[in-house]
Every structure is written in structure tokens, then in C-alpha cells.
Design a protein around this motif. Structure first.
Motif, PDB file in Angstrom:
ATOM      1  N   GLU A 373       0.828  -1.212   0.000  1.00 54.52           N
ATOM      2  CA  GLU A 373       0.000   0.000   0.000  1.00 54.52           C
ATOM      3  C   GLU A 373       0.860   1.258   0.000  1.00 54.52           C
ATOM      4  O   GLU A 373       0.659   2.184  -0.811  1.00 54.52           O
ATOM      5  N   TYR A 374       1.850   1.303   0.884  1.00 59.06           N
ATOM      6  CA  TYR A 374       2.655   2.515   0.985  1.00 59.06           C
ATOM      7  C   TYR A 374       3.693   2.613  -0.143  1.00 59.06           C
ATOM      8  O   TYR A 374       4.141   3.715  -0.470  1.00 59.06           O
ATOM      9  N   LEU A 375       4.057   1.485  -0.745  1.00 55.89           N
ATOM     10  CA  LEU A 375       4.890   1.547  -1.954  1.00 55.89           C
ATOM     11  C   LEU A 375       4.140   2.273  -3.067  1.00 55.89           C
ATOM     12  O   LEU A 375       4.706   3.121  -3.771  1.00 55.89           O
ATOM     13  N   GLY A 403      -9.407  -2.674   0.293  1.00 56.95           N
ATOM     14  CA  GLY A 403      -9.610  -1.326   0.791  1.00 56.95           C
ATOM     15  C   GLY A 403      -8.327  -0.524   0.917  1.00 56.95           C
ATOM     16  O   GLY A 403      -8.334   0.580   1.477  1.00 56.95           O
ATOM     17  N   ARG A 404      -7.230  -1.033   0.386  1.00 55.35           N
ATOM     18  CA  ARG A 404      -5.945  -0.331   0.492  1.00 55.35           C
ATOM     19  C   ARG A 404      -5.536   0.360  -0.816  1.00 55.35           C
ATOM     20  O   ARG A 404      -4.440   0.904  -0.898  1.00 55.35           O
ATOM     21  N   LEU A 405      -6.386   0.313  -1.831  1.00 57.15           N
ATOM     22  CA  LEU A 405      -6.151   1.083  -3.052  1.00 57.15           C
ATOM     23  C   LEU A 405      -7.014   2.334  -2.968  1.00 57.15           C
ATOM     24  O   LEU A 405      -8.252   2.260  -3.101  1.00 57.15           O
ATOM     25  N   HIS A 406      -6.408   3.479  -2.755  1.00 55.75           N
ATOM     26  CA  HIS A 406      -7.139   4.694  -2.371  1.00 55.75           C
ATOM     27  C   HIS A 406      -7.327   5.621  -3.581  1.00 55.75           C
ATOM     28  O   HIS A 406      -6.641   6.629  -3.713  1.00 55.75           O
ATOM     29  N   GLU A 407      -8.263   5.300  -4.434  1.00 59.13           N
ATOM     30  CA  GLU A 407      -8.504   6.121  -5.616  1.00 59.13           C
ATOM     31  C   GLU A 407      -9.147   7.455  -5.257  1.00 59.13           C
ATOM     32  O   GLU A 407      -9.119   8.396  -6.055  1.00 59.13           O
ATOM     33  N   ASP A 408      -9.764   7.553  -4.056  1.00 60.94           N
ATOM     34  CA  ASP A 408     -10.402   8.809  -3.656  1.00 60.94           C
ATOM     35  C   ASP A 408      -9.451   9.735  -2.905  1.00 60.94           C
ATOM     36  O   ASP A 408      -9.819  10.852  -2.552  1.00 60.94           O
ATOM     37  N   ALA A 479       8.548   3.651   4.499  1.00 56.79           N
ATOM     38  CA  ALA A 479       8.153   4.176   5.795  1.00 56.79           C
ATOM     39  C   ALA A 479       6.834   4.917   5.656  1.00 56.79           C
ATOM     40  O   ALA A 479       6.405   5.259   4.549  1.00 56.79           O
ATOM     41  N   LYS A 480       6.179   5.175   6.803  1.00 55.48           N
ATOM     42  CA  LYS A 480       4.911   5.900   6.790  1.00 55.48           C
ATOM     43  C   LYS A 480       4.901   6.924   7.927  1.00 55.48           C
ATOM     44  O   LYS A 480       5.643   6.808   8.910  1.00 55.48           O
ATOM     45  N   ALA A 481       4.052   7.917   7.763  1.00 50.46           N
ATOM     46  CA  ALA A 481       3.879   8.931   8.812  1.00 50.46           C
ATOM     47  C   ALA A 481       2.493   9.539   8.669  1.00 50.46           C
ATOM     48  O   ALA A 481       1.823   9.359   7.637  1.00 50.46           O
ATOM     49  N   ARG A 482       2.039  10.258   9.703  1.00 48.52           N
ATOM     50  CA  ARG A 482       0.794  11.011   9.614  1.00 48.52           C
ATOM     51  C   ARG A 482       1.084  12.466   9.958  1.00 48.52           C
ATOM     52  O   ARG A 482       1.978  12.760  10.758  1.00 48.52           O
ATOM     53  N   HIS A 483       0.339  13.381   9.319  1.00 48.68           N
ATOM     54  CA  HIS A 483       0.584  14.812   9.512  1.00 48.68           C
ATOM     55  C   HIS A 483      -0.759  15.514   9.696  1.00 48.68           C
ATOM     56  O   HIS A 483      -1.638  15.435   8.827  1.00 48.68           O
ATOM     57  N   SER A 484      -0.917  16.226  10.838  1.00 47.86           N
ATOM     58  CA  SER A 484      -2.200  16.868  11.161  1.00 47.86           C
ATOM     59  C   SER A 484      -2.121  18.383  11.164  1.00 47.86           C
ATOM     60  O   SER A 484      -3.137  19.045  11.402  1.00 47.86           O
ATOM     61  N   HIS A 485      -0.947  18.965  10.930  1.00 47.12           N
ATOM     62  CA  HIS A 485      -0.796  20.422  11.008  1.00 47.12           C
ATOM     63  C   HIS A 485      -1.128  21.063   9.664  1.00 47.12           C
ATOM     64  O   HIS A 485      -0.965  20.458   8.596  1.00 47.12           O
ATOM     65  N   PRO A 486      -1.557  22.330   9.665  1.00 45.25           N
ATOM     66  CA  PRO A 486      -1.881  23.007   8.398  1.00 45.25           C
ATOM     67  C   PRO A 486      -0.651  23.342   7.575  1.00 45.25           C
ATOM     68  O   PRO A 486      -0.740  23.447   6.342  1.00 45.25           O
ATOM     69  N   PHE A 499       8.985   2.686  10.430  1.00 40.74           N
ATOM     70  CA  PHE A 499       9.474   1.765   9.403  1.00 40.74           C
ATOM     71  C   PHE A 499       8.384   0.744   9.046  1.00 40.74           C
ATOM     72  O   PHE A 499       7.757   0.145   9.933  1.00 40.74           O
ATOM     73  N   VAL A 500       8.165   0.561   7.718  1.00 40.68           N
ATOM     74  CA  VAL A 500       7.152  -0.391   7.242  1.00 40.68           C
ATOM     75  C   VAL A 500       7.789  -1.688   6.754  1.00 40.68           C
ATOM     76  O   VAL A 500       7.350  -2.783   7.099  1.00 40.68           O
TER      77      VAL A 500
END
Length: 848
Positions: A373-375, A403-408, A479-486, A499-500
């Protein structure tokens, strides 16, 4: 980063004709249709700025008529008219017309070959037409075309940006400013001058990122065309071989002037007449001037370039053909040159587990779904790179229904890969989540650093990398991360990555590479692999293709050495791994400073300095950046190793045949000079007149430019060591060989002429037999020059010896057949014989 295409309004750009700006009517999904392209081209013409005028027959004729040989012939015809010999003058003029026709035909044919090669080497563009992404010549673009631009490409026309991904452009050609300019999507309601950040201009270079534009102006209507600059106005400097031959011809011309003056004075002192003496001087000048040499060089290089193009290599600089036979070190990249550049995912490592993917694999365990998914998320939306295509293909096959192919999801920010940090990240807007998802992929050690893994964790990951790389796989970390700041951080290190896993890709070795490398090694050419992959990957590939990988030097080791130590270290190392682009330049310079003649392959923007520094830069034609093709001497029309070896073989053949042609030119002029000069100096009747020289030229020219150019390669051509760097084409040995062979013919001809005159044979009879013997001698010299290296091996250096007799050359027998027929007509048709001052065969008994 901006990705949403904007359709500018029809009136948004003033100064452009309405049909040139499709505006809202432009179909950004399909581009122009073929019919629309033809209509636009009919209205706006080709996308060419101040192109070099194509060669015309009249231009070629004018250049030929200015040659010294033809001026001498016209002068000789004028003297015959003054002397009252009208038939001789008209005969000479007829022969002049024949030679002019042959020379113009040959010159025009050569120019056409060069023009066609120039068209092949013209810049290209990725364009969307009829719904298909196509690669076309940039000259074929029309206003309204949807064009894709990538890092390293030359912008092929003026256009408005409709999509931008970290797009940076060098516009120094127009502005003189070397700092790159960032580009964004053009505003629909702004004039181009008010929105320069949304415009791309013909001739500028994309130095970062990628984008899409719609063409607004082509050719002379572009900003470059309006200010009168031209990309084609730069002329190529003369090559060392051209300079050498020009010097040789000039020296011969100086000697010719001195000898001609001497002959004129000698004739005046003996006969008391000036005009016949001037005629004898002109005859000598015609016989002594080696005007064939520049023509030979041009013909050999042009036709040689066409031969090399037929093998899949485009010659952008003719001087590269001269150097091919001297190549002693060939530096090649691994991906796409030694391998097929057809990536497939073979090994996955995640959550402490490892899975090998092959034909027997039924399905991939769910533990690896997040890694895939993250690749996919860390890759381009519409991938072009074979590696990213492999990730998308694996994602479609393995993640369907999960559900891991995110076309939206929509891409909202990205961080490009840099030499300092070989990793890239994509940030995605996720409608169903309260944060942005960030996906990263890159070199495993870089990904470990971004994830802030401790020493033990990093060592464990890199051990897995080494195991995968030892099987010849290319390994990436994810690798993956999440970001919530503007606000977005300035650099990737500011994300909290986790690390993934790892992915290993297989790129199969091309089946013909091992044999081609063996040919190079047999020819004394070192093949050196320079790659950015891991040492274990490089070692595995090297073992498969036949390169010595027992000792491998890393990029870190190269960086730690000074130039002197590096020159010493590279003497016995043929594989360099984990090498950065700037280190490629150091390696090329180190080989050059060690006295090697270096050829190097490359495809990226960062490869351009090393390609330019190499004696022969070889760019990848299909996947290479435009800037790499521009600085390279050769461009591979297919990204393969075998054409490089074919080009080297042809380069050696062209040079060997060129040496023979020059040797023959030297040899054949010796008897002509002797037959013109010696009879006058010793008081004999003149043996040759200008018309005889013209006849001999009709034999010499096709022999030099057709027969020797078509000589087949010797069987042992690729078992000889490279030609010594700096070796002169017109070496003393070659000149002495040719002169010695010509001197033998000269002595035989003059001996026959003197013997006949001494026995009181009439002068026309003596001239006839002597002239026939001179023609036969010139023909014999062809075979002598072809076979001389075989019979005199001790006189030649090892690199020039020929162990095998030459193969058959059908052009030789064609030229000899035509020469024989012409000589037979000359000797059997009384009218022709009399024009030459000869005795026909039927009248020989009467003449005696």
C-alpha cells in the motif's frame, strides 16, 4: 505542489492567434487529434527556430566549383584556347563537367546523410495525442498540444503550465540568470507577462520535478524566436583529424606551388616558351594536390555515422567516430544497460517476515499488504519509471478488494529525492481520516535515518538488505507517517516516520550482454560497472555478465581518496557501487588522467558532467534526459549494451579503412608527380597533359571514397588492442609505405617511357604505352595497399597488423570494371585516343 489542470480562457494570452490557444476547448484527457495537428501545422509550420538551411544542389555545386582542382582545370582549358587547341580545351571542359557532376553528387549525398542524422538527433517531446502519450520530434509540435516535461528535458515550445510537481526550470538561455525558476499552474485570467511563473519557454531546461503544459506558441512565434536566438546556431569545432588532414593538405599545397614554379622556369629555359611551361605547371599542380583527402574524411565520417546509426547508435558529434577505435575503458551503468530495465517485485520483508514472489506464488500474505500500500502511495500517480510501474502492478494484483487502493485520495504535497537524501515522500489528503497520510520510499539506510532507528535496529535492517542484494536485487526501504498540522515541514526529517518494510526488485540481465562484454575484453577494452546499487547487488550482476567483481570500491571510498590515490586504486578495480553522480565525474577524470580513453554511458541530469568529461559520452536514447543527450557524443537508439560494442567495432573498421584510403592517395600521387615533372626536367617530351590527370582522377576518386569505404572488416578486428591515444592518422610509417609503393610504380612507368624513347619509338606510341602502364599501376596500387600489411608485418606496430587477408569487396570489382571499359574505349575509339594524344590499338603497328 499543484496538480489540478487549469484550462485558460481563450483570450487569456494576447499576442497568440486564436487557433493557437484552444483554451477551454482543449481536451486535457485526449490532447489534439491527428486531424487537428495537421490543421495547426498547416497554419503555423514546423516548430523550428532559425534552423540551419538544408543543403541544396546549387549550394553544393558552388562549393565544388571553388575547389583548387577545378580552378586549375579551367585555367588549363583557357591556355589551350589561347594556344589554338580548341579540341583539347573542349575535351578538358567535358571532363571537368563529368568530374563536377560526380563530385556534386557525392557531396550532396553526404550532406543528405548528415541532414538525416541531424533530424534523428533533434530534441524530442512527450505529447498527448488521440488519447495516447507519444514520443515525437519537437519540431512536429503545434499550438494546442498537451506536452509532458520531466527533469532533464529541454522545454520544446512556449506553453502554459497546466500541472506542476516541484517544477523548477533554468531559463538562463533567455534571461542570463543561472538560478532556477519555480513554476506553478498558469492563472486562467492572467497575461503571460503578468504570470511568468505559470509559463514555460522554448529552450529552457527542466532541472527539477515534472509537469504538464499546453503549447501556446511554436517556432518563430516563441519568446526565443522573437529575440532572434537559435539553438541550432552553434557549429561544431573541427576535430583533431580534420585539423591534421587540413594541415597535411596545406603543406602539400605549399610544396606544389614551389615545384610548379620550378617546372615552369625549367620549361622556359629549355624551350624558350612560357605558355606550355605554365600548362606543364598546372598539370603538375593537378597531379600533386591531394584534394581527395578532405573529401575522403567527410565521406567516411558521414557514411560511417549512418552505418553506426543502422546498428542503433546515433552519432551527434562526428569526432566521436575517430575516437571509438581508441577506447580502452568503457564505463557502464547497471540498470537499463546491462539489465533489461524491466523491474518486477521479487522479495517483500515486513513485520520480521520475508516472502519470495515467483511464478509459484499463489497469493501474498496479508502481513505485506501495508508495505505494498505505501509503496504505491510513495510512487507517481501515473508512473513512467519501470520500478514504480512494478509497484502499481503488484498493488493492482494483490490489494484489489482489500480497501488499500485509495482512488479517492488526492496528492497534496511531495518531497523530491535529492543527492543528500535519496528518499522521496508523498503526502495524501484522506477524506475519511482527520490527518494526512505520508508515504516514503528510498535507499534503506536513508529510510532508517528518517525513522530514527537505533543502531541495533538499523543493523538488523541492513543485514536483510545485504541478503536480498546478494541475489542481484535492487532494495528499497518504505516508511509511513501522519501529519495533522496546516503547514508543511521544510524537510522530510521533520516527519515522525515509522518503518514499514523492504522490497527487493529483480531486473534481469540482458541475454546478449555477457557475449558483448567478452568481445570488449578480447579487444583490450576494460568494462567498468559504475552503479548506485549495493556492492552485493553489483557483485552478483558482475559475476553474471563476466566483469571481475572480486574487488569492489564504494562511493564512500572514492570520496575519501585524493586524486592521486584514486588514480592508483582504480587500476585493478572494475566495479564501483553506491556511487553518487558527482563521484562518477571523479572516476571518469581519474581514468582520463591515467592515460585511458574513456567511453561512458549515462541517462540522468546528474550524469551530464561525467558524460561531457568522457572522451565519448553515450546517452540512453529512450530513458535518458534531454540534457544527457545534448552533451553526449553518441545516443543509443535502444537502451542496450550490444550497440555500444557494434559502434566500437565500426569505429575501428572506419579508421582502418581511412588509413588505407589515405595511404592509397599518397601512393597514387607519386607516379603522377614523377610522370609530370621528370620528363620536363631531363629534356624528354612531356608525358602527361591535364586531360590525362583528369582521367586518372576519375579512377582515384571512386576508389578512395567508395572502394576503401566499403572494405569489410578484418576477421581479427576485435582481437586487437585499442589504437594508441594520440596516434596520428598520417603517421610517418603510413606515408613512407604509400610513397614507397608509389615510387615503385613511378620507376616502372618512367623506365618504360624512357626505354621506348631511347629506342627511337615515336613519342605518341611511347606516351600511349606509358599512360596505359600508369593506369594499370594505379589499379595495382589498390591491391598493394590492401595487402601490404599482410606482407610487411614487421614494419607495423602490433595494433595495426592484419593476420587475415581481406574479404571480397564488390565495389572494388565494379570500379575496376568501369575503369577497364573506359580504358578499352579510349584505346579502341580513334577519336577518343587522338583527344588524349594517344595512339589507338588499331594503329599501333603503323605508329611503330
Amino acid at each position: 505542489m499543484q496538480t489540478n489542470p487549469v484550462d485558460p480562457a481563450p483570450g487569456a494570452v494576447s499576442g497568440y492567434a486564436e487557433p493557437a490557444w484552444p483554451g477551454k476547448h482543449a481536451d486535457m484527457k485526449r490532447g489534439l487529434s491527428s486531424a487537428q495537428v495537421e490543421a495547426q501545422r498547416a497554419q503555423f509550420g514546423r516548430n523550428v527556430v532559425d534552423s540551419t538551411a538544408r543543403r541544396t544542389w546549387w549550394r553544393t555545386l558552388w562549393e565544388v566549383l571553388r575547389e583548387p582542382m577545378f580552378l586549375l582545370l579551367l585555367a588549363a582549358s583557357g591556355i589551350y584556347l589561347v594556344l589554338g587547341d580548341v579540341s583539347e580545351a573542349l575535351t578538358l571542359l567535358a571532363f571537368v563537367a563529368g568530374i563536377v557532376f560526380l563530385t556534386v553528387f557525392q557531396s550532396h549525398r553526404t550532406a543528405q546523410v548528415l541532414d538525416s542524422l541531424r533530424e534523428l538527433s533533434a530534441p524530442r517531446a512527450q505529447v498527448l495525442r488521440d488519447g495516447q502519450r507519444q514520443l515525437v520530434c519537437a519540431a512536429e509540435l503545434v499550438p494546442g498540444d498537451v506536452v509532458f516535461v520531466d527533469e532533464g528535458a529541454r522545454v520544446p515550445a512556449d506553453g502554459a503550465v497546466t500541472e506542476a510537481h516541484e517544477l523548477g526550470v533554468d531559463e538562463s538561455l533567455l534571461t542570463g540568470e543561472s538560478v532556477s525558476v519555480n513554476k506553478s499552474v498558469a492563472r486562467a485570467d492572467a497575461h503571460p507577462e503578468e504570470d511568468p511563473g505559470g509559463q514555460l519557454f522554448f529552450g529552457s531546461m527542466v532541472v527539477q520535478g515534472q509537469g504538464q503544459m499546453i503549447v501556446t506558441a511554436t517556432g518563430p512565434n516563441t519568446a526565443l524566436g522573437r529575440i532572434g536566438k537559435s539553438l541550432t546556431g552553434i557549429t561544431e569545432a573541427r576535430s583533431p583529424l580534420q585539423l591534421e588532414t587540413r594541415t597535411f593538405v596545406n603543406r602539400f599545397a605549399s610544396v606544389a606551388i614551389g615545384l610548379c614554379l620550378l617546372l615552369v622556369v625549367a620549361y622556359r629555359l629549355r624551350s624558350g616558351e612560357w605558355l606550355p611551361g605554365v600548362l606543364a605547371g598546372i598539370t603538375l599542380a593537378m597531379g600533386i594536390l591531394p584534394e581527395e583527402i578532405p573529401v575522403i574524411l567527410t565521406v567516411f565520417m558521414a557514411l560511417g555515422a549512418r552505418r553506426i546509426a543502422n546498428e542503433g547508435v546515433l552519432t551527434r558529434r562526428m569526432s566521436a567516430i575517430e575516437t571509438l577505435g581508441q577506447t580502452s575503458v568503457l564505463c557502464v551503468d547497471k540498470t537499463g544497460t546491462l539489465t533489461q530495465n524491466r523491474m518486477s517485485v521479487r522479495v517483500l520483508f515486513a513485520q520480521g517476515k520475508r516472502q519470495v514472489i515467483d511464478q509459484a506464488t499463489q497469493r501474498i500474505d496479508g502481513a505485506y499488504h501495508e508495505l505494498i500500500e505505501y509503496l504505491v502511495l510513495a510512487s507517481e500517480i501515473e508512473p513512467v519509471d519501470p520500478m514504480e510501474c512494478a509497484f502499481h502492478e503488484t498493488g493492482r494484483a494483490e490489494l484489489a478488494g482489500t480497501g488499500r487502493l485509495h482512488e479517492d485520495w488526492s496528492l497534496v504535497h511531495e518531497y523530491a529525492l535529492t543527492p543528500e537524501l535519496p528518499a522521496m515522500s508523498h503526502a495524501w489528503h484522506t477524506p475519511e481520516l482527520d490527518h494526512h497520510a505520508v508515504a516514503c520510499k528510498g535507499a534503506p539506510e536513508a529510510v532508517c535515518a528518517l525513522c530514527h532507528l537505533d543502531e541495533r535496529e538499523t543493523r538488523s535492517v541492513l543485514e536483510q538488505v545485504a541478503q536480498m542484494a546478494s541475489g542481484g536485487l535492487r532494495v528499497l526501504g518504505v516508511a509511513k507517517a501522519r501529519h495533522s498540522h496546516p503547514d508543511w515541514p521544510e524537510k522530510q526529517h521533520d516527519f515522525d516516520f515509522s518503518f514499514v518494510g523492504l522490497v527487493g526488485l529483480l531486473d534481469p540481465v540482458r541475454p546478449e550482454v555477457a557475449g558483448a562484454i567478452a568481445q570488449c575484453q578480447a579487444a583490450g577494452i576494460r568494462v567498468v560497472m559504475i552503479t548506485g546499487d549495493y556492492p552485493s547487488t553489483a557483485r552478483a550482476i558482475a559475476a553474471e555478465v563476466g566483469i571481475d567483481g572480486t574487488r569492489i570500491m564504494s562511493g564512500q571510498e572514492v570520496a575519501a581518496m585524493n586524486d592521486a590515490r584514486l588514480r592508483e586504486a582504480i587500476k585493478n578495480i572494475d566495479v564501483f557501487a553506491r556511487v553518487k553522480p558527482e563521484q562518477k565525474l571523479r572516476l571518469v577524470n581519474a581514468f582520463r588522467e591515467s592515460g585511458q580513453v574513456v567511453a561512458m554511458t549515462g541517462d540522468g541530469v546528474n550524469d551530464a558532467p561525467a558524460l561531457k568529461a568522457a572522451h565519448i559520452g553515450i546517452a540512453m536514447g529512450l530513458r535518458g534526459a534531454e540534457v544527457a543527450r545534448e552533451v553526449a557524443s553518441l545516443v543509443l537508439l535502444r537502451d542496450d549494451f550490444a550497440p555500444i560494442v557494434s559502434a566500437i567495432r565500426l569505429g575501428r573498421r572506419i579508421y582502418a579503412n581511412l588509413v588505407q584510403a589515405i595511404s592509397y592517395t599518397v601512393a597514387v600521387h607519386i607516379p603522377m608527380i614523377a610522370a609530370t615533372m621528370i620528363p620536363v626536367l631531363v629534356g624528354w617530351p612531356p608525358m602527361l597533359a591535364p586531360v590525362h590527370i583528369v582521367f586518372l582522377q576519375l579512377v582515384i576518386d571512386p576508389v578512395c571514397s567508395v572502394v576503401f569505404e566499403n572494405e569489410p572488416e578484418r576477421e581479427n578486428l576485435m582481437r586487437l588492442p585499442p589504437r594508441r591515444a594520440g596516434a596520428r592518422l598520417l603517421s610517418n610509417r603510413a606515408i613512407v609505405q604509400g610513397a614507397a609503393a608509389g615510387a615503385v610504380v613511378a620507376m616502372l612507368v618512367l623506365g618504360l617511357y624512357a626505354g621506348l624513347l631511347a629506342h627511337d619509338y615515336p613519342m605518341p606510341f611511347a606516351r600511349t604505352l606509358a599512360f596505359v602502364s600508369l593506369v594499370v599501376g594505379n589499379v595495382a596500387l589498390i591491391f598493394v595497399i590492401r595487402l601490404l600489411p599482410r606482407f610487411l608485418p614487421r614494419l607495423l606496430p602490433q595494433s595495426e597488423r592484419r593476420a587475415h587477408a581481406p574479404r571480397q569487396n564488390r565495389y572494388l570489382w565494379m570500379v575496376l570494371g568501369v575503369t577497364g571499359v573506359a580504358l578499352l574505349l579510349l584505346m579502341t575509339v580513334p577519336a577518343l585516343a587522338r583527344l588524349f594524344g594517344l595512339v589507338p590499338l588499331l594503329d599501333l603497328d603503323a605508329a611503330v
